[in-house]
Each structure stands twice: as structure tokens, then as C-alpha cells.
Design a protein around this motif. Sequence first.
Motif, PDB file in Angstrom:
ATOM      1  N   LYS A 176      44.959 -15.462 -19.801  1.00 51.20           N
ATOM      2  CA  LYS A 176      45.854 -15.721 -18.521  1.00 51.20           C
ATOM      3  C   LYS A 176      45.207 -16.848 -17.629  1.00 51.20           C
ATOM      4  CE  LYS A 176      47.569 -11.834 -19.587  1.00 51.20           C
ATOM      5  NZ  LYS A 176      49.185 -11.523 -19.892  1.00 51.20           N
ATOM      6  N   LEU A 177      46.175 -17.898 -17.207  1.00 53.62           N
ATOM      7  CA  LEU A 177      45.835 -19.005 -16.470  1.00 53.62           C
ATOM      8  C   LEU A 177      45.707 -18.316 -14.796  1.00 53.62           C
ATOM      9  CD1 LEU A 177      45.166 -21.930 -16.533  1.00 53.62           C
ATOM     10  CD2 LEU A 177      47.597 -22.420 -16.099  1.00 53.62           C
ATOM     11  N   VAL A 178      44.652 -18.310 -14.458  1.00 55.59           N
ATOM     12  CA  VAL A 178      44.237 -17.946 -12.990  1.00 55.59           C
ATOM     13  C   VAL A 178      43.456 -19.211 -12.470  1.00 55.59           C
ATOM     14  CG1 VAL A 178      43.210 -16.311 -11.587  1.00 55.59           C
ATOM     15  CG2 VAL A 178      44.209 -15.555 -13.885  1.00 55.59           C
ATOM     16  N   ASN A 179      44.267 -19.524 -11.047  1.00 61.67           N
ATOM     17  CA  ASN A 179      43.692 -20.710 -10.365  1.00 61.67           C
ATOM     18  C   ASN A 179      42.981 -21.648 -11.173  1.00 61.67           C
ATOM     19  OD1 ASN A 179      44.218 -19.077  -7.757  1.00 61.67           O
ATOM     20  ND2 ASN A 179      42.314 -17.838  -8.267  1.00 61.67           N
ATOM     21  N   GLY A 180      43.920 -22.013 -12.072  1.00 58.03           N
ATOM     22  CA  GLY A 180      43.574 -23.285 -13.131  1.00 58.03           C
ATOM     23  C   GLY A 180      42.447 -23.095 -13.993  1.00 58.03           C
ATOM     24  N   MET A 203      49.280 -31.388 -22.326  1.00 57.10           N
ATOM     25  CA  MET A 203      47.958 -31.831 -21.716  1.00 57.10           C
ATOM     26  C   MET A 203      47.079 -32.676 -22.667  1.00 57.10           C
ATOM     27  SD  MET A 203      44.738 -28.811 -21.149  1.00 57.10           S
ATOM     28  CE  MET A 203      45.772 -28.024 -19.936  1.00 57.10           C
ATOM     29  N   SER A 204      46.527 -33.581 -21.960  1.00 54.45           N
ATOM     30  CA  SER A 204      45.897 -34.756 -22.478  1.00 54.45           C
ATOM     31  C   SER A 204      44.705 -34.390 -22.968  1.00 54.45           C
ATOM     32  CB  SER A 204      45.518 -35.932 -21.431  1.00 54.45           C
ATOM     33  OG  SER A 204      44.701 -36.680 -22.062  1.00 54.45           O
ATOM     34  N   ASN A 205      44.158 -34.773 -24.420  1.00 54.83           N
ATOM     35  CA  ASN A 205      42.869 -34.554 -24.800  1.00 54.83           C
ATOM     36  C   ASN A 205      41.693 -34.709 -24.227  1.00 54.83           C
ATOM     37  OD1 ASN A 205      44.362 -33.285 -26.945  1.00 54.83           O
ATOM     38  ND2 ASN A 205      43.763 -34.950 -28.492  1.00 54.83           N
ATOM     39  N   GLN A 206      41.804 -35.801 -23.198  1.00 51.36           N
ATOM     40  CA  GLN A 206      40.852 -35.986 -22.461  1.00 51.36           C
ATOM     41  C   GLN A 206      40.492 -35.210 -21.032  1.00 51.36           C
ATOM     42  OE1 GLN A 206      38.800 -38.374 -23.201  1.00 51.36           O
ATOM     43  NE2 GLN A 206      40.161 -38.706 -25.214  1.00 51.36           N
ATOM     44  N   GLU A 207      41.572 -34.272 -20.653  1.00 48.41           N
ATOM     45  CA  GLU A 207      41.417 -33.404 -19.766  1.00 48.41           C
ATOM     46  C   GLU A 207      40.420 -32.431 -19.616  1.00 48.41           C
ATOM     47  OE1 GLU A 207      44.871 -31.805 -17.882  1.00 48.41           O
ATOM     48  OE2 GLU A 207      46.438 -33.105 -18.978  1.00 48.41           O
ATOM     49  N   VAL A 208      39.859 -31.959 -18.620  1.00 43.25           N
ATOM     50  CA  VAL A 208      38.697 -31.048 -18.469  1.00 43.25           C
ATOM     51  C   VAL A 208      39.499 -29.448 -18.524  1.00 43.25           C
ATOM     52  CG1 VAL A 208      37.015 -29.938 -17.050  1.00 43.25           C
ATOM     53  CG2 VAL A 208      37.112 -32.302 -17.345  1.00 43.25           C
ATOM     54  N   VAL A 209      38.941 -28.577 -19.369  1.00 38.93           N
ATOM     55  CA  VAL A 209      39.425 -27.270 -19.276  1.00 38.93           C
ATOM     56  C   VAL A 209      38.257 -26.181 -19.038  1.00 38.93           C
ATOM     57  CG1 VAL A 209      40.586 -25.432 -20.695  1.00 38.93           C
ATOM     58  CG2 VAL A 209      41.166 -27.979 -21.413  1.00 38.93           C
ATOM     59  N   VAL A 210      38.830 -25.324 -18.064  1.00 41.46           N
ATOM     60  CA  VAL A 210      38.011 -24.324 -17.629  1.00 41.46           C
ATOM     61  C   VAL A 210      38.334 -22.853 -18.034  1.00 41.46           C
ATOM     62  CG1 VAL A 210      36.852 -23.225 -15.542  1.00 41.46           C
ATOM     63  CG2 VAL A 210      37.408 -25.570 -15.456  1.00 41.46           C
ATOM     64  N   LEU A 211      37.251 -22.231 -18.893  1.00 43.02           N
ATOM     65  CA  LEU A 211      37.447 -21.055 -19.247  1.00 43.02           C
ATOM     66  C   LEU A 211      36.403 -19.920 -18.616  1.00 43.02           C
ATOM     67  CD1 LEU A 211      37.264 -22.956 -21.893  1.00 43.02           C
ATOM     68  CD2 LEU A 211      38.593 -20.880 -22.862  1.00 43.02           C
TER      69      LEU A 211
END
Length: 276
Positions: free
Chosen positions: A43-47, A1-9
Motif C-alpha cells: 500500500k502506498l501511504v504518504n509516499g 518511475m526512474s531507476n535513480q529515484e529513491v524508494v521508501v518502504l
Amino acid sequence: MSNQEVVVLSVGGVRYVTRASTLQQFPESRLAQMLNHDDWEFKLVNGEFFVDRDGALFSYIMDFLRTLQVSLPADFSDYQRLRREAEFYGLYPLAHLLSQEHLLKPRLEILEVRFSLQEMQAFFRIFGSCSTTVEALAEQITVFTGQQSGQSWSSPFPSQKTLVPLPLERPSHHDMVFQCGTEYSAEDQIVARYVSIKPDNRKLINGTNVLGLLFDTLLKDGFRIISARTVSSEEKVECYSFERMKRPGGLTVTVNQTPGSSGVAQARRGQMQKGK
């Protein structure tokens, strides 16, 4: 995963959006490992990464990752719970800072103003529990003096050319002494002292007016008056006590980003407090 990517928690049902690089501030933390899908708690759920933890306290976790600083609200009390959350996420530098709870809590400051009127002069003495506050107040207050014969100094608009600034008396780091008003010198000249308190530009000679401006300055700085009493009726000495809750400067960490580092961080005071 790129450091520039957006992460949603989704933490306990509260949604947070951030960058991967923010979560990777401490490479050995569980949040950094989460991005590699190496932790079963996430857990990764729907991104979106879902974790069953306290969603409200996670806002302080995110603030720490973004600023590397712990700065909590004045009414914050959940130090132990937040420390447990920091330990769960493997953010041990944050957990260490939270263990220094006495450095993070707001502290009570006391300031005392003694005021005395004697004939045409007014005398002030200010005591403070925090030397930093007293130092800052001393930088705001300037006493100007001048002398002249055969002329009244009662004008609220003194001539700038006749006045010379005087240093305040500082018996210690925790107090200051100054005065205003008029008196006769040995040469039978009138000596006048005016007081100016920044950001107000006026030069005041009347002690009651100076006291009122000093009160206004302290109230605007967050103090509140808690008592007023007469210390000496014979000498006409009045004492006014003020207090305020002062938030400490934020605790920050310096992260060792050298290759192979374990993400160890060293705590230091973000804003040094000289008065203890």
C-alpha cells in the motif's frame, strides 16, 4: 518511475530507504512489480510503500538485493522464516540459497598441536580439520637453518647471511611438521633451526618460545584452547587442542540480465573453501 529515484518502504513498521534499481534486480519479483503499483499487498501511504511483513528479516532481503550475496550472522537461526519471506517477495534465487542451510551455517574447526622437547631440539606437529586453515598457517611459518663450527647458536639474533629457509614437511593437506633447536651434524658441526611465524619478524630457536608464539598466533586468529594433555610422558609429547567457529564464505548468485530473462540466478560460492 526512474531507476535513480529513491524508494521508501515501511515493512512491519521498520523504515527502509533504497533505490528503485535495487528493487528491480529481479524484474519478476513482487518488489519490482510493486513499483508499478501492480501488487495489492503493498500500500502506498504518504509516499511510502507499506507491507505487513517481518521488518527485521527484511534487512537481510535488502542486503541480498544490494550485494547478490547471502552472508548471515554466526548466531543466525531463522533460516525457514527468512526463506518464507524470500518466497513471499518472489525472490526465488534467495529462497533456493537459504534451502542450502548446511552451506550457510558456521562450522566447528579443530586444530591440534603436538609438542615434544628432546635435549636441545623441539618438535612440532599440527593437525587441522580444515585444510584451508592448515595451508594458511603453513604459509605463515618458516624454518631457517644454518651450521657453523666452534660457535654457539643460542643467540636470539642470528646472522641473516648464515640462514637458509627450509620447506615445511606436509605429510597431508591436514597437517605439517617442523622443528627448532640445535644438533651436531656428521661433520661435528652445530646445526641450528630457527622458526619464524608471520607477522612476527623474530627467528626463534627455543622451542618453548616458538610454542608461545604459535599459541598467540592461533588465539588472535579466533581459536580458543579447549584441552591440554600429555600423550607420552616418556617421550615428553604434549598435545594442545584448539577450536573455533568459522563462518563460511558468502553464497552469491549470478543474475541473467538478458532480454526476456525471468530473473533466474545461479548460486555459487563467493569464497571457495577447499577444506571440507
